[in-house]
Design a protein around this motif. Structure first.
Motif, mmCIF file in Angstrom:
data_model
loop_
_atom_site.group_PDB
_atom_site.id
_atom_site.type_symbol
_atom_site.label_atom_id
_atom_site.label_comp_id
_atom_site.label_asym_id
_atom_site.label_seq_id
_atom_site.Cartn_x
_atom_site.Cartn_y
_atom_site.Cartn_z
ATOM 1 N N ARG A 1 -0.591 5.096 3.181
ATOM 2 C CA ARG A 1 -0.896 4.478 1.888
ATOM 3 C C ARG A 1 0.400 4.133 1.181
ATOM 4 N NH1 ARG A 1 -6.677 5.143 1.019
ATOM 5 N NH2 ARG A 1 -7.265 6.282 2.890
ATOM 6 N N LYS B 1 -1.730 6.552 -7.485
ATOM 7 C CA LYS B 1 -2.795 5.603 -7.103
ATOM 8 C C LYS B 1 -2.272 4.616 -6.071
ATOM 9 C CE LYS B 1 -5.903 5.638 -10.988
ATOM 10 N NZ LYS B 1 -5.309 5.706 -12.338
ATOM 11 N N GLU B 2 -3.204 4.118 -5.262
ATOM 12 C CA GLU B 2 -2.792 3.188 -4.224
ATOM 13 C C GLU B 2 -2.357 1.852 -4.829
ATOM 14 O OE1 GLU B 2 -5.433 3.382 -0.968
ATOM 15 O OE2 GLU B 2 -4.098 2.183 0.278
ATOM 16 N N CYS B 3 -1.306 1.280 -4.296
ATOM 17 C CA CYS B 3 -0.797 0.001 -4.794
ATOM 18 C C CYS B 3 -1.582 -1.147 -4.162
ATOM 19 C CB CYS B 3 0.668 -0.177 -4.414
ATOM 20 S SG CYS B 3 1.749 1.026 -5.175
ATOM 21 N N ARG C 1 -1.880 13.590 -6.074
ATOM 22 C CA ARG C 1 -2.361 13.247 -4.742
ATOM 23 C C ARG C 1 -1.708 14.196 -3.731
ATOM 24 N NH1 ARG C 1 -3.803 7.618 -3.421
ATOM 25 N NH2 ARG C 1 -4.575 7.693 -1.289
ATOM 26 N N ARG D 1 2.925 -3.445 1.272
ATOM 27 C CA ARG D 1 2.018 -3.905 2.324
ATOM 28 C C ARG D 1 1.588 -5.324 1.981
ATOM 29 N NH1 ARG D 1 -2.270 -0.559 5.311
ATOM 30 N NH2 ARG D 1 -1.903 1.220 3.999
ATOM 31 N N ASP E 1 -1.790 10.201 3.797
ATOM 32 C CA ASP E 1 -2.805 11.173 3.417
ATOM 33 C C ASP E 1 -3.068 12.079 4.616
ATOM 34 O OD1 ASP E 1 -3.059 10.289 0.840
ATOM 35 O OD2 ASP E 1 -4.945 9.205 1.134
ATOM 36 N N CYS F 1 -0.442 14.280 -0.629
ATOM 37 C CA CYS F 1 -0.091 13.400 0.484
ATOM 38 C C CYS F 1 1.338 13.697 0.905
ATOM 39 C CB CYS F 1 -0.239 11.930 0.091
ATOM 40 S SG CYS F 1 0.852 11.433 -1.234
ATOM 41 N N VAL G 1 1.718 4.140 -2.379
ATOM 42 C CA VAL G 1 1.209 4.707 -3.633
ATOM 43 C C VAL G 1 2.214 4.573 -4.771
ATOM 44 C CG1 VAL G 1 -0.307 6.334 -2.441
ATOM 45 C CG2 VAL G 1 1.989 7.057 -3.085
#
Ligand code: AMP
Length: 630
Positions: free
Chosen positions: A423, A431-433, A473, A484, A444, A475, A425
């Motif tokens: 991910r 939070k995920e970008c 999170r 991404r 994760d 992770c 983040v």
């Protein structure tokens, strides 16, 4: 959905099923009862209850079909030697080495530190440790006594395996004096030191402690040492890597998960099959050497080429001559090596028969587009960038050509590999970008098989360092920035921490700062990584001298700079020596006293240092600028 996306999705939706299938690639003495135990995250156990052995899988199981096939080809352009060991011969050497280590008192779970040049005995020692259930810790031969002493104290080896000397670009580099000094500095003392005498340098020996490899090898001729079967999660090795503190982290690897992960990567990522020849131009002191000089190719029944030398000696064609001579099918190198070759006559790329070569893999540092294009066009073979870390043990992001040859995008290592729930983040919210938005490259849990199980001797540090970096999170943080795109390709944008990457070698700026600070002439110091056309990055030091008189004239500054370089070289090794050390009267800091490293780095790279509202003394940046101008 493409085939690689489908495999990736399946590996995450059904990790138990996916990895149980992959586990068939290796031999198990006792089958595992449970594929994955993730009841105590972030500590993960793969193939619980299964018993196996890396050396058995790398050597013993190939004896029936491949005894006469070359297993290890060793080439040294430093000493002008070449030697091929078949699977039968390598088996014999490893058994002898295992018998020697046992003779020196090494038992299951004991650590054996390997401080060796790129010679076959280093590979024998690694495999011998695996055979008897000892935990090896290979320390890169380019590290000097203080770095080595820190690793001796952390790993507490019962035995150290070393040699009189290595050789780099035709210059003998004695190892033994550095080792003796390291043992003098360390609190922990090994019981025995096993020494390979290459007759390159004088080697004083310590009575009662130092043992001669050649004499032992004769004594244990024909030895057959049974494999010690390990439960899958028992450690196979510890490999130290730089972090943000001065104390290197011991990355601990398991046994069963690592074997399965490597065997799977050989098929899905490296497209290697039994009988192929793989040439990984790295060093056994780095993770690439562990995974793709030693274990990966041998697990797959391939021939591995181990090379002591540089890419341009005796000339810029040496790597390609090796490809031709040994009919290499897969080659693995680092972008810096290619950038070094770029400075040579380009006709070296076309002078040899490279028809055996299928793919060139590059990793360890960012692969810039011009370099990727130059080598791809020059040799006419696909170049496969792959992104990973010491911690992961095998590629995290790559075009997985064993599954499907997705079209590469220059500047991106590709898409997340199966098993990694990768991910991007937000560093502040967790939070995920969205696609196109920069964030921290995180994974994760659970991490797939083969990734580090913990920090050696320090579970707490494992959780604190890797699993607590992103807020809100649980992770794993890679400590790399990334982005991404809409197609799922990931682009790596540099480290989020103070780790720098010099010619593919990972170094902690903190370690270098500590070394510089140990010089009596230094009051304060900051080390940053600065962009470099050849090495990717180089370390640059900014020092405040204790006595201003020592930096009054250019000649004074040059003299002190020279002393400081020498200090780092003696303590940490040439690999960590800064490219330059500059002198200033004040370093840019926040009002709370925190060094503004990013600002220092920006100034050193000629960039705008950005928002500096927290800076204590704004003239500090001007001082940096004028120091850089010399
Ligand atoms: P090491 O643990 O020494 O292998 O260093 C790992 C670090 O090297 C990563 O965290 C990245 O910062 C960098 N790295 C490795 N491979 C790549 C790659 N293909 N592209 C960009 N950066 C890379």
């Amino acid at each position: 959905m493409t085939a690689s996306h489908a495999v990736h999705a399946r590996s995450l939706a059904d990790p138990q099923g996916f990895w149980a299938e992959q586990a068939k690639r290796i031999d198990w003495e006792t089958p595992f009862g449970q594929v994955l135990d993730n009841s105590c995250p972030p500590f993960t156990r793969w193939f619980v209850g299964g018993r196996t052995n890396l050396c058995h899988n790398a050597l013993d199981r190939h004896q029936a079909a491949r005894a006469a096939q070359p297993a290890l080809v060793w080439i040294s352009t430093e000493t002008d030697e070449q030697r091929t060991y078949t699977y039968a011969e390598l088996y014999d050497e490893v058994n002898r080495m295992a018998a020697i280590l046992q003779g020196l008192g090494v038992q299951k779970g004991d650590r054996v530190l390997i401080y060796m040049p790129m010679i076959p005995q280093a590979t024998f020692a690694m495999l011998a440790c695996a055979r008897i259930g000892a935990i090896h810790s290979v320390v890169f031969g380019g590290f000097a006594s203080v770095s080595l002493a820190a690793r001796i104290d952390d790993a507490q080896p019962r035995v150290i395996v070393s040699a009189d000397a290595g050789s780099r670009a035709g210059k003998v580099v004695p190892y033994k004096p550095l080792l003796d000094e390291a043992i003098r500095l360390s609190q922990h003392k090994p019981e025995k030191v096993l020494l390979v005498d290459r007759k390159l340098a004088d080697m004083p020996r310590t009575e009662g402690r130092d043992e001669d490899y050649a004499a032992w090898r004769e004594r244990v001729a024909g030895a057959q040492v049974p494999c010690v079967w390990l439960e899958s999660s028992e450690p196979s090795y510890v490999l130290y890597t730089s972090g943000t503190t001065g104390k290197p982290k011991g990355v601990q690897r398991d046994t069963g998960g690592y074997a399965v992960a490597l065997a799977t990567s050989m098929a899905y990522i490296f497209c290697g099959k039994a009988g192929d020849t793989m040439f990984t131009a790295s060093d056994i002191g780095w993770v690439v050497g562990h995974s793709y000089i030693v274990y990966g190719p041998l697990l797959a029944g391939m021939t591995t080429v181990m090379y002591e030398g540089t890419p341009i000696r005796p000339d810029g064609g040496i790597l390609w001559r090796i490809v031709e001579q040994y009919k290499v099918n897969l080659m693995f190198s680092a972008p810096t090596a290619i950038r070094v070759l770029k400075k040579q006559d380009p006709s070296w790329l076309t002078r040899y028969d490279l028809s055996s070569l299928r793919l060139l893999f590059l990793a360890g540092e960012p692969l810039d587009e011009p370099t990727a294009r130059w080598i791809q066009e020059g040799i006419g073979k696909p170049v496969v960038d792959n992104y990973w870390q010491t911690e992961s043990g095998w590629p995290i992001i790559a075009i997985q050509r064993g599954i499907e040859a997705l079209p590469p995008k220059l500047g991106s290592p590709g898409v997340p590999a199966y098993g990694y729930d990768l991910r991007i983040v937000d560093e502040n919210t967790g939070k995920e970008c969205a696609p196109g938005q920069k964030g921290v490259v995180a994974i994760d849990g659970p991490l797939p098989p083969g990734c580090m199980s913990t920090v050696w001797g320090d579970d707490d540090r494992f959780v604190r360092t890797y699993w607590s970096a992103v807020p809100n999170r649980l992770c794993y943080s890679t400590f790399d920035w990334g982005v991404r795109d809409e197609d799922g390709y990931v682009f790596i944008l540099g480290r989020t921490d103070d780790v720098i990457n010099v010619a593919g070698h990972r170094l902690g700026t903190r370690e270098i700062e500590e070394s510089l600070s140990s010089h009596p002439g230094v009051a304060e110091v900051a080390v940053v990584g600065v962009q470099d056309a050849l090495k990717g990055q180089v370390a640059m030091g900014f020092c405040i001298a204790r006595d201003a008189a020592r930096t009054a004239t250019p000649a004074d500054r040059l003299a002190l700079e020279g002393e400081l370089m020498k200090t780092v070289e003696q303590q940490l090794g040439a690999v960590a020596r800064p490219a330059r050390v500059f002198f200033v009267n004040v370093l840019p800091k926040t009002r709370s006293g925190k060094l503004l490293r990013r600002a220092i780095q920006a100034v050193a790279e000629g960039r705008d240092p950005g928002d500096l509202t927290t800076i204590e003394d704004p003239t500090a940046l001007e001082q940096l600028q004028s120091a850089l101008k010399g």
